[in-house]
Design an enzyme around this catalytic site. Structure first.
Site, short mmCIF file in Angstrom:
data_model
loop_
_atom_site.label_atom_id
_atom_site.label_comp_id
_atom_site.label_asym_id
_atom_site.label_seq_id
_atom_site.Cartn_x
_atom_site.Cartn_y
_atom_site.Cartn_z
N GLU A 1 0.98 -1.15 0.15
CA GLU A 1 0.01 0.05 -0.14
C GLU A 1 1.00 1.24 -0.04
OE1 GLU A 1 -3.77 1.96 2.57
OE2 GLU A 1 -2.44 0.67 3.53
N LYS B 1 -2.57 -1.98 -2.98
CA LYS B 1 -3.62 -1.28 -2.46
C LYS B 1 -3.63 0.20 -2.80
CE LYS B 1 -6.76 0.11 1.53
NZ LYS B 1 -7.11 -0.46 2.56
#
Length: 297
Positions: free
Chosen positions: A177, A214
């Site tokens: 992420e 992500k």
């Protein structure tokens, strides 16, 4: 060895990933939005008990099932607790058909080169061993991009891949992420740099290994399609990043192959003061809207 039943759910499942991983720093804000002010608790333990109560209520809601939610990301303390008489990861998978993930990062370093790297993660191997034993399928590790700085973004991706390799060595699937802050002037430029670096670095992974990504919802619709199609990427999920749920859903629906992994946008409109019928109806409506944006995108 990656759990193949859970991997199949993540690869092919229709739905989104729920982010229930607020940590110590973000918990007071999450509780405040839920209607629990700081005067309701006087210690960190009481605070975590209250946020766990919120999460337990969410996962028990009739709409919170694997029909529309394929995965859920947990805070480490949540992983070690129970939901309704079962270990939290077991409850999610066995009772709800939802694949459990674990947030493993320990916060961010001070900004340098326009990015905030992850702080060191002490005892990570032992945490990953415990997570695997509890039925966790994968992990999530967050860092932040605040500027279109090529050196900083390269450094963030290299750090993420280093942690990802450690996670993969335990038979778990990492969610990488590198969040691009939605308010920065050069957001689109940062996304170009990030996509190019990710494409290049993902090619360094062994052919039999997969990660998840992500990412912040991009300025250009479909911008991350090359990452969605990359052979080392199991799934691309999107964070809401401060967008309202309506805005996040609108942006998500324009990005084919990308599904949601919302936190604040998932709990928007929920309140500790709601009776169960109102609470369950509110979260059902939210789940439907996020599901439709994920499947439609």
């Amino acid at each position: 060895m990656v759990d193949q039943d859970k991997a199949a759910k993540i690869r092919a499942g229709q739905g989104f990933v729920a982010a229930l991983d607020q940590s110590g720093g973000s918990t007071p804000k999450a509780l405040g939005l839920y209607g629990i002010d700081e005067n309701r608790y006087s210690s960190e333990q009481e605070m975590f008990d209250l946020i766990h109560g919120m999460r337990a209520r969410i996962v028990k809601a009739p709409a919170f099932t694997g029909d529309k939610i394929i995965g859920a990301i947990l805070f480490e303390q949540t992983m070690d607790r129970q939901f309704h008489g079962k270990p939290a990861p077991t409850y999610l998978w066995e009772e709800r058909g939802i694949v459990p993930f674990l947030k493993i990062d320990k916060g961010l370093e001070a900004e340098m080169n326009g990015v905030k790297l992850m702080k060191p993660i002490p005892g990570l191997d032992k945490t990953l061993e415990r997570a695997k034993a509890l039925g966790i399928f994968g992990t999530k590790e967050r860092s932040v991009i605040d500027a279109a700085n090529p050196d900083g973004i390269e450094e963030i991706v290299l750090q993420q891949l280093d942690v990802a390799r450690q996670v993969l060595s335990h038979g778990l699937v990492p969610i990488i992420e590198p969040e691009v802050t939605i308010s920065i002037y050069e957001k689109a430029d940062a996304e170009v740099i990030l996509r190019d670096v990710l494409m290049r670095q993902l090619d360094t992974l062994p052919v039999d290994q997969e990660v998840m990504l992500k990412l912040t919802l991009p300025e250009e619709p479909g911008f991350y399609s090359p990452l969605v199609e990359h052979p080392r990427v199991m799934r691309v999920v999107a964070l809401s990043g401060g967008y309202s749920r309506e805005e996040a859903n609108s942006r998500l629906s324009k990005n084919p192959g990308v599904i949601a992994s919302f936190s604040r946008a998932l709990t928007e409109g929920l309140s500790d003061a709601q009776d169960d019928a109102t609470f369950n109806a509110t979260i059902a409506e939210t789940i439907d809207s996020i599901y439709n944006a994920s499947v439609g995108g």
